[in-house]
Design a protein around this motif. Structure first.
Motif, mmCIF file in Angstrom:
data_model
loop_
_atom_site.group_PDB
_atom_site.id
_atom_site.type_symbol
_atom_site.label_atom_id
_atom_site.label_comp_id
_atom_site.label_asym_id
_atom_site.label_seq_id
_atom_site.Cartn_x
_atom_site.Cartn_y
_atom_site.Cartn_z
ATOM 1 N N GLY A 51 0.816 -1.213 0.000
ATOM 2 C CA GLY A 51 0.000 0.000 0.000
ATOM 3 C C GLY A 51 0.847 1.258 0.000
ATOM 4 N N ALA A 52 1.898 1.276 0.815
ATOM 5 C CA ALA A 52 2.784 2.440 0.868
ATOM 6 C C ALA A 52 3.504 2.632 -0.464
ATOM 7 N N SER A 53 3.909 1.537 -1.090
ATOM 8 C CA SER A 53 4.596 1.643 -2.374
ATOM 9 C C SER A 53 3.684 2.234 -3.446
ATOM 10 N N VAL A 54 2.457 1.780 -3.487
ATOM 11 C CA VAL A 54 1.502 2.307 -4.469
ATOM 12 C C VAL A 54 1.254 3.785 -4.204
ATOM 13 N N PHE A 55 1.084 4.139 -2.934
ATOM 14 C CA PHE A 55 0.847 5.544 -2.579
ATOM 15 C C PHE A 55 2.035 6.417 -2.988
ATOM 16 N N LEU A 56 3.252 5.965 -2.692
ATOM 17 C CA LEU A 56 4.440 6.759 -3.025
ATOM 18 C C LEU A 56 4.637 6.872 -4.540
ATOM 19 N N LEU A 57 4.309 5.825 -5.290
ATOM 20 C CA LEU A 57 4.390 5.916 -6.749
ATOM 21 C C LEU A 57 3.378 6.923 -7.279
ATOM 22 N N THR A 58 2.196 6.951 -6.688
ATOM 23 C CA THR A 58 1.180 7.926 -7.093
ATOM 24 C C THR A 58 1.651 9.346 -6.818
ATOM 25 N N VAL A 59 2.223 9.558 -5.646
ATOM 26 C CA VAL A 59 2.733 10.889 -5.288
ATOM 27 C C VAL A 59 3.872 11.293 -6.230
ATOM 28 N N ALA A 60 4.758 10.359 -6.546
ATOM 29 C CA ALA A 60 5.881 10.667 -7.432
ATOM 30 C C ALA A 60 5.391 11.040 -8.835
ATOM 31 N N LEU A 61 4.441 10.297 -9.359
ATOM 32 C CA LEU A 61 3.909 10.613 -10.692
ATOM 33 C C LEU A 61 3.179 11.953 -10.693
ATOM 34 N N SER A 62 2.476 12.248 -9.607
ATOM 35 C CA SER A 62 1.805 13.551 -9.508
ATOM 36 C C SER A 62 2.831 14.680 -9.480
ATOM 37 N N ALA A 63 3.928 14.476 -8.754
ATOM 38 C CA ALA A 63 4.966 15.502 -8.683
ATOM 39 C C ALA A 63 5.606 15.726 -10.055
ATOM 40 N N VAL A 64 5.817 14.662 -10.800
ATOM 41 C CA VAL A 64 6.382 14.801 -12.150
ATOM 42 C C VAL A 64 5.412 15.562 -13.048
ATOM 43 N N ALA A 65 4.128 15.258 -12.943
ATOM 44 C CA ALA A 65 3.133 15.959 -13.759
ATOM 45 C C ALA A 65 3.087 17.445 -13.414
ATOM 46 N N VAL A 66 3.173 17.755 -12.128
ATOM 47 C CA VAL A 66 3.165 19.163 -11.701
ATOM 48 C C VAL A 66 4.424 19.869 -12.199
ATOM 49 N N ALA A 67 5.563 19.209 -12.135
ATOM 50 C CA ALA A 67 6.812 19.820 -12.599
ATOM 51 C C ALA A 67 6.765 20.081 -14.104
ATOM 52 N N ILE A 68 6.260 19.129 -14.863
ATOM 53 C CA ILE A 68 6.150 19.325 -16.319
ATOM 54 C C ILE A 68 5.204 20.482 -16.615
ATOM 55 N N SER A 69 4.104 20.550 -15.878
ATOM 56 C CA SER A 69 3.161 21.658 -16.075
ATOM 57 C C SER A 69 3.805 22.997 -15.753
ATOM 58 N N ALA A 70 4.580 23.043 -14.679
ATOM 59 C CA ALA A 70 5.225 24.299 -14.290
ATOM 60 C C ALA A 70 6.236 24.747 -15.346
ATOM 61 N N VAL A 71 7.009 23.821 -15.871
ATOM 62 C CA VAL A 71 7.995 24.167 -16.892
ATOM 63 C C VAL A 71 7.286 24.641 -18.164
ATOM 64 N N SER A 72 6.231 23.953 -18.545
ATOM 65 C CA SER A 72 5.482 24.348 -19.741
ATOM 66 C C SER A 72 4.875 25.732 -19.574
ATOM 67 N N LEU A 73 4.321 25.985 -18.397
ATOM 68 C CA LEU A 73 3.734 27.289 -18.124
ATOM 69 C C LEU A 73 4.795 28.382 -18.167
ATOM 70 N N THR A 74 5.956 28.119 -17.604
ATOM 71 C CA THR A 74 7.036 29.101 -17.609
ATOM 72 C C THR A 74 7.470 29.417 -19.037
ATOM 73 N N ILE A 75 7.651 28.397 -19.849
ATOM 74 C CA ILE A 75 8.067 28.615 -21.232
ATOM 75 C C ILE A 75 7.002 29.397 -21.993
ATOM 76 N N CYS A 76 5.750 29.047 -21.784
ATOM 77 C CA CYS A 76 4.650 29.751 -22.453
ATOM 78 C C CYS A 76 4.627 31.221 -22.047
ATOM 79 N N VAL A 77 4.781 31.478 -20.760
ATOM 80 C CA VAL A 77 4.763 32.864 -20.279
ATOM 81 C C VAL A 77 5.929 33.650 -20.866
#
Length: 99
Positions: free
Chosen positions: A59-85
């Motif tokens: 359960g902890a492994s699945v939760f941590l993988l979910t958190v890690a993938l969410s963090a990667v998605a947020v980072a990609i979004s932030a970089v894309s937003l910065t480049i767009c701006v």
């Protein structure tokens, strides 16, 4: 201050703002996902505790993988937003200068 120095300073400011935005989005996602998880099913009492710890580990492994993938998605979004701006800012400056 030259245009290059201003642009560099603006880029640094935009990067800081994107990092703050990414942290806020991660916190928002974490609060939205926390109540969405179903309550754990009742577990039968077993004679050994190995099964319980294996379940906790999985359960902890699945939760941590979910958190890690969410963090990667947020980072990609932030970089894309910065480049767009930055691109839109450059276009806006060119339009204002009459190019």
């Amino acid at each position: 201050m030259s245009d290059i120095e201003k642009a560099a300073q603006d880029a640094v400011t935009a990067a800081r703002q994107s990092e703050q935005f990414a942290v806020m989005l991660a916190a928002l996602q974490a609060t939205q996902q926390a109540p969405a998880t179903p309550p754990p099913a009742p577990v039968q009492q077993s004679s050994g505790s190995a099964g319980k710890w294996i379940g906790i580990g999985v359960g902890a492994s699945v939760f941590l993988l979910t958190v890690a993938l969410s963090a990667v998605a947020v980072a990609i979004s932030a970089v894309s937003l910065t480049i767009c701006v930055l691109v839109l800012r450059s276009v806006w400056h060119d339009v204002r200068k009459g190019r």
